[in-house]
Design a protein around this motif. Structure first.
Motif, PDB file in Angstrom:
ATOM      1  N   GLU A  56      67.552  45.274  41.994  1.00  0.00           N
ATOM      2  CA  GLU A  56      67.352  46.048  40.764  1.00  0.00           C
ATOM      3  C   GLU A  56      66.862  45.154  39.632  1.00  0.00           C
ATOM      4  O   GLU A  56      67.163  43.959  39.569  1.00  0.00           O
ATOM      5  CB  GLU A  56      68.656  46.739  40.369  1.00  0.00           C
ATOM      6  CG  GLU A  56      69.168  47.696  41.441  1.00  0.00           C
ATOM      7  CD  GLU A  56      70.430  48.406  41.042  1.00  0.00           C
ATOM      8  OE1 GLU A  56      70.333  49.563  40.608  1.00  0.00           O
ATOM      9  OE2 GLU A  56      71.512  47.813  41.170  1.00  0.00           O
ATOM     10  N   GLY A  57      66.099  45.767  38.726  1.00  0.00           N
ATOM     11  CA  GLY A  57      65.647  45.054  37.542  1.00  0.00           C
ATOM     12  C   GLY A  57      64.615  43.975  37.829  1.00  0.00           C
ATOM     13  O   GLY A  57      64.601  42.944  37.152  1.00  0.00           O
ATOM     14  N   ILE A  58      63.722  44.204  38.792  1.00  0.00           N
ATOM     15  CA  ILE A  58      62.684  43.223  39.103  1.00  0.00           C
ATOM     16  C   ILE A  58      61.500  43.454  38.163  1.00  0.00           C
ATOM     17  O   ILE A  58      60.943  44.556  38.121  1.00  0.00           O
ATOM     18  CB  ILE A  58      62.218  43.349  40.562  1.00  0.00           C
ATOM     19  CG1 ILE A  58      63.396  43.172  41.523  1.00  0.00           C
ATOM     20  CG2 ILE A  58      61.132  42.334  40.867  1.00  0.00           C
ATOM     21  CD1 ILE A  58      63.036  43.416  42.974  1.00  0.00           C
ATOM     22  N   PRO A  59      61.063  42.444  37.418  1.00  0.00           N
ATOM     23  CA  PRO A  59      59.906  42.661  36.528  1.00  0.00           C
ATOM     24  C   PRO A  59      58.620  42.842  37.328  1.00  0.00           C
ATOM     25  O   PRO A  59      58.350  42.085  38.258  1.00  0.00           O
ATOM     26  CB  PRO A  59      59.848  41.369  35.698  1.00  0.00           C
ATOM     27  CG  PRO A  59      61.140  40.669  35.934  1.00  0.00           C
ATOM     28  CD  PRO A  59      61.621  41.089  37.283  1.00  0.00           C
ATOM     29  N   TYR A  60      57.850  43.857  36.981  1.00  0.00           N
ATOM     30  CA  TYR A  60      56.520  44.001  37.568  1.00  0.00           C
ATOM     31  C   TYR A  60      55.427  43.759  36.535  1.00  0.00           C
ATOM     32  O   TYR A  60      54.234  43.718  36.867  1.00  0.00           O
ATOM     33  CB  TYR A  60      56.339  45.381  38.211  1.00  0.00           C
ATOM     34  CG  TYR A  60      56.314  46.548  37.250  1.00  0.00           C
ATOM     35  CD1 TYR A  60      55.142  46.931  36.614  1.00  0.00           C
ATOM     36  CD2 TYR A  60      57.466  47.283  36.983  1.00  0.00           C
ATOM     37  CE1 TYR A  60      55.108  48.006  35.732  1.00  0.00           C
ATOM     38  CE2 TYR A  60      57.447  48.359  36.109  1.00  0.00           C
ATOM     39  CZ  TYR A  60      56.261  48.711  35.486  1.00  0.00           C
ATOM     40  OH  TYR A  60      56.236  49.770  34.610  1.00  0.00           O
ATOM     41  N   ALA A  61      55.812  43.587  35.277  1.00  0.00           N
ATOM     42  CA  ALA A  61      54.858  43.289  34.207  1.00  0.00           C
ATOM     43  C   ALA A  61      55.594  42.507  33.123  1.00  0.00           C
ATOM     44  O   ALA A  61      56.829  42.525  33.046  1.00  0.00           O
ATOM     45  CB  ALA A  61      54.260  44.565  33.627  1.00  0.00           C
ATOM     46  N   ALA A  62      54.829  41.833  32.295  1.00  0.00           N
ATOM     47  CA  ALA A  62      55.416  41.063  31.207  1.00  0.00           C
ATOM     48  C   ALA A  62      56.032  42.001  30.174  1.00  0.00           C
ATOM     49  O   ALA A  62      55.604  43.155  30.027  1.00  0.00           O
ATOM     50  CB  ALA A  62      54.347  40.201  30.554  1.00  0.00           C
ATOM     51  N   PRO A  63      57.039  41.536  29.438  1.00  0.00           N
ATOM     52  CA  PRO A  63      57.624  42.391  28.395  1.00  0.00           C
ATOM     53  C   PRO A  63      56.557  42.821  27.383  1.00  0.00           C
ATOM     54  O   PRO A  63      55.849  41.974  26.826  1.00  0.00           O
ATOM     55  CB  PRO A  63      58.673  41.481  27.740  1.00  0.00           C
ATOM     56  CG  PRO A  63      58.995  40.459  28.781  1.00  0.00           C
ATOM     57  CD  PRO A  63      57.727  40.238  29.538  1.00  0.00           C
ATOM     58  N   PRO A  64      56.405  44.131  27.132  1.00  0.00           N
ATOM     59  CA  PRO A  64      55.379  44.614  26.198  1.00  0.00           C
ATOM     60  C   PRO A  64      55.860  44.533  24.751  1.00  0.00           C
ATOM     61  O   PRO A  64      56.042  45.551  24.067  1.00  0.00           O
ATOM     62  CB  PRO A  64      55.150  46.051  26.649  1.00  0.00           C
ATOM     63  CG  PRO A  64      56.485  46.469  27.189  1.00  0.00           C
ATOM     64  CD  PRO A  64      57.101  45.241  27.796  1.00  0.00           C
ATOM     65  N   VAL A  65      56.052  43.320  24.266  1.00  0.00           N
ATOM     66  CA  VAL A  65      56.600  43.092  22.927  1.00  0.00           C
ATOM     67  C   VAL A  65      55.596  42.296  22.113  1.00  0.00           C
ATOM     68  O   VAL A  65      54.671  41.678  22.646  1.00  0.00           O
ATOM     69  CB  VAL A  65      57.951  42.350  22.996  1.00  0.00           C
ATOM     70  CG1 VAL A  65      58.974  43.178  23.756  1.00  0.00           C
ATOM     71  CG2 VAL A  65      57.786  40.980  23.662  1.00  0.00           C
ATOM     72  N   GLY A  66      55.808  42.290  20.788  1.00  0.00           N
ATOM     73  CA  GLY A  66      54.915  41.552  19.913  1.00  0.00           C
ATOM     74  C   GLY A  66      53.491  42.057  20.044  1.00  0.00           C
ATOM     75  O   GLY A  66      53.202  43.246  19.934  1.00  0.00           O
ATOM     76  N   GLY A  67      52.569  41.137  20.332  1.00  0.00           N
ATOM     77  CA  GLY A  67      51.174  41.504  20.486  1.00  0.00           C
ATOM     78  C   GLY A  67      50.888  42.322  21.723  1.00  0.00           C
ATOM     79  O   GLY A  67      49.796  42.891  21.853  1.00  0.00           O
ATOM     80  N   LEU A  68      51.851  42.397  22.670  1.00  0.00           N
ATOM     81  CA  LEU A  68      51.672  43.208  23.874  1.00  0.00           C
ATOM     82  C   LEU A  68      52.211  44.619  23.711  1.00  0.00           C
ATOM     83  O   LEU A  68      52.123  45.416  24.645  1.00  0.00           O
ATOM     84  CB  LEU A  68      52.338  42.529  25.086  1.00  0.00           C
ATOM     85  CG  LEU A  68      51.738  41.196  25.518  1.00  0.00           C
ATOM     86  CD1 LEU A  68      52.415  40.695  26.786  1.00  0.00           C
ATOM     87  CD2 LEU A  68      50.236  41.315  25.741  1.00  0.00           C
ATOM     88  N   ARG A  69      52.805  44.928  22.555  1.00  0.00           N
ATOM     89  CA  ARG A  69      53.149  46.330  22.282  1.00  0.00           C
ATOM     90  C   ARG A  69      51.832  47.092  22.152  1.00  0.00           C
ATOM     91  O   ARG A  69      50.954  46.694  21.392  1.00  0.00           O
ATOM     92  CB  ARG A  69      53.980  46.448  20.999  1.00  0.00           C
ATOM     93  CG  ARG A  69      54.374  47.886  20.685  1.00  0.00           C
ATOM     94  CD  ARG A  69      54.987  48.025  19.291  1.00  0.00           C
ATOM     95  NE  ARG A  69      56.411  47.712  19.255  1.00  0.00           N
ATOM     96  CZ  ARG A  69      57.182  47.835  18.169  1.00  0.00           C
ATOM     97  NH1 ARG A  69      56.640  48.253  17.021  1.00  0.00           N
ATOM     98  NH2 ARG A  69      58.467  47.525  18.208  1.00  0.00           N
ATOM     99  N   TRP A  70      51.701  48.172  22.892  1.00  0.00           N
ATOM    100  CA  TRP A  70      50.452  48.945  22.954  1.00  0.00           C
ATOM    101  C   TRP A  70      49.297  48.079  23.463  1.00  0.00           C
ATOM    102  O   TRP A  70      48.215  48.043  22.897  1.00  0.00           O
ATOM    103  CB  TRP A  70      50.121  49.578  21.606  1.00  0.00           C
ATOM    104  CG  TRP A  70      51.167  50.550  21.187  1.00  0.00           C
ATOM    105  CD1 TRP A  70      51.648  51.595  21.890  1.00  0.00           C
ATOM    106  CD2 TRP A  70      51.877  50.556  19.933  1.00  0.00           C
ATOM    107  NE1 TRP A  70      52.613  52.262  21.179  1.00  0.00           N
ATOM    108  CE2 TRP A  70      52.779  51.640  19.979  1.00  0.00           C
ATOM    109  CE3 TRP A  70      51.844  49.747  18.800  1.00  0.00           C
ATOM    110  CZ2 TRP A  70      53.630  51.936  18.921  1.00  0.00           C
ATOM    111  CZ3 TRP A  70      52.692  50.041  17.753  1.00  0.00           C
ATOM    112  CH2 TRP A  70      53.577  51.131  17.823  1.00  0.00           C
TER     113      TRP A  70
END
Length: 518
Positions: A56-70
């Motif tokens: 469970e909880g395996i990342p498949y993409a980078a956290p969409p935070v900061g400049g990666l939001r939207w």
């Protein structure tokens, strides 16, 4: 009309929210024998249970935070050592409901893998990738405990988190990916599965994309998205038909980009970014909780975009979709949950009030009068009549239309779930018996929130039959097997306890002739 739709979304949320939140998310078994698997991003340590393993909880993409939001999803960074995958990660940001207390955690692009235990099979197992429902606004992959499907069906099940609400579907001029970030996340998860599910015993060349409600609409979108080509081999669509119409309450599986941009402009104004020199930079600095408070009650992806060039219904009608086998269906009483919530919100349905209620929720000129004539209310308790209107208009009849269009070009298997005594999804007493409402088939396939529902022996048999159908379809593109009642194509397989029978598609159990001309 906006106030009405917001009320309607809140009503069904109130009716269904505790279905998942009544129990905490899945947790490891008391005696956990850890197991470690190497993914292409690093080692993960999962949990061993009685006959199956979970990661469970395996990342498949980078956290969409900061400049990666939207921004489109990026590859996750690799991690050193062994990552703990014995508990689910946080849900994507959403208001309280299915997820107790809601979530403001943007680091949420994770998936969960459930795989049967035991000796390695002679051949890799079929894979089912599950997209959760929740109006594109709520939900989490970890709410769906898939161990019964995995062990009985001999399949690997992957449940996915994807960005929701304004964070998943904001549209703004000059923003690449406008209105489709959540759909792009789903494609990133499918690419992860193609590349890495073999490490968990799954067959990367036999992937079924499945979902219910917003998850079903997502499958429709992926069927028509050029960038989803080659990412899945079969499709299962539960209560999320592809061919709804914009003049119906829950009809559109997507909206035009212009509509989505108008919604995005309203959101920007509400959070103080409407007149900013750089509105996107301003929006990326807004606190998550403030965005959640300002967003619409329900969301839809945007079409007329690179990821979704056209409306999925129109694309399917013209044959512009990925030609894979499809299993599709609806529940007999889809609309009853919404009708119950609306009645409890102060809209009783009686012979006297029915014309006004119909006009409130179907405000197109002349539409309400036609509905009242087609669906008369003769008793004080008109809730089931209102439920039938919603169910026929938004689910049963669009499902029949979707079936008709798809089956002209690909193999299609259609069902109707009809257990009128399905386990209730909430502890409260509704204003009238709900029958088989929206989402009521889910406990037959999953333990929602990690908690099995109380079922009779006949209902347990139905659950086994449904799992056999779903996983058989995932294995061979044909749900039929030696232990299940025969399911002919070009029929509707009725799914009810001890009554699993094919019904001719032309049987008028719903008012589809009425809706097809509207």
């Amino acid at each position: 009309m906006h106030r009405v739709l917001t009320m309607l979304g809140c009503a069904v949320t109130a009716v269904l929210a505790t279905a998942w939140s009544a129990a905490p998310p899945t947790t490891p078994a008391t005696s956990v024998a850890a197991t470690t698997v190497r993914t292409h991003d690093g080692l993960v340590r999962g949990a061993a249970h009685d006959g199956y393993r979970t990661f469970e909880g395996i990342p498949y993409a980078a956290p969409p935070v900061g400049g990666l939001r939207w921004a489109p999803p990026h590859r996750p960074p690799p991690w050193p050592g062994v990552r703990d995958a014995t508990r689910p990660a946080g849900a994507c940001p959403q208001p309280a409901g299915e997820v107790p207390g809601g979530s403001t955690d943007e680091d949420c692009l994770h998936l969960n893998v459930t795989t049967p235990d035991g000796a390695e099979p002679a051949h890799p197992r079929p894979v089912i990738v599950w997209l959760h429902g929740g109006g594109f606004t709520t939900g989490a992959g970890s709410s769906y405990d898939a161990h019964r499907m995995a062990t009985r069906g001999g399949v690997v099940v992957v449940t996915v988190n994807y960005r929701l609400g304004a964070l998943g579907f904001l549209a703004h001029s000059g923003l690449p990916g406008s209105g489709t970030f959540g759909l792009a996340d789903q494609q990133a998860a499918l690419r992860w599965v193609r590349a890495g599910i073999g490490a968990f015993g799954g067959d990367p060349h036999n992937v079924t994309l499945a979902g219910e409600s917003a998850g079903g609409y997502s499958v429709c979108a992926q069927l028509t998205s050029p960038s989803a080509a080659g990412l899945f081999d079969r499709a299962i669509i539960e209560s999320g038909p592809c061919t709804g119409r914009p003049d119906r309450l829950f009809a559109p599986s997507s909206v035009p980009l212009s509509t989505a941009r108008a919604t995005g402009a309203d959101l920007a104004a509400k959070v103080g970014c409407g007149s900013a020199r750089d509105a996107l930079s301003c929006l990326r600095r807004v606190d998550v909780s403030r965005l959640l408070a300002a967003q619409e009650a329900d969301q839809q992806p945007a079409h007329t975009t690179p990821l979704l060039p056209g409306d999925p219904g129109e694309a399917i009608a013209t044959g512009r979709f990925h030609h894979v086998p499809v299993l599709i269906g609806n529940n007999h009483d889809e609309g009853n949950g919404w009708a119950a919530g609306i009645i409890q919100a102060g809209y009783p349905v009686t012979p006297d009030t029915w014309p006004d209620v119909a006009a409130t929720f179907f405000p197109s000129p002349g539409q309400a009068q036609s509905i009242v004539r087609e669906y008369p209310v003769h008793r004080t308790d008109g809730g089931p009549v209102f439920g039938a209107v919603i169910g026929d208009a938004d689910f049963a009849c669009p499902t029949a239309r979707t079936d008709s269009l798809l089956s002209a070009q690909v193999p299609v298997w259609r069902y109707e779930f009809a257990d009128e005594h399905a386990p209730p999804l909430t502890p409260g007493k509704p204003p009238f018996p709900l029958g088989a409402p929206h989402a009521s088939e889910l406990p037959y396939l999953f333990d929602l929130g990690g908690r099995p529902r109380d079922m009779t022996a006949a209902q347990h048999r139905l659950a086994d039959t449904m799992i056999d159908y779903w996983t058989g379809f995932a294995r061979t593109a044909d749900p039929n097997g030696p232990s299940t009642p025969h399911w002919p194509r070009n029929t509707v397989q009725t799914l009810a306890p001890d009554h699993v029978v094919p019904t001719p598609t032309g049987q008028p159990r719903h008012h589809c002739a009425f809706w097809d001309i509207r």
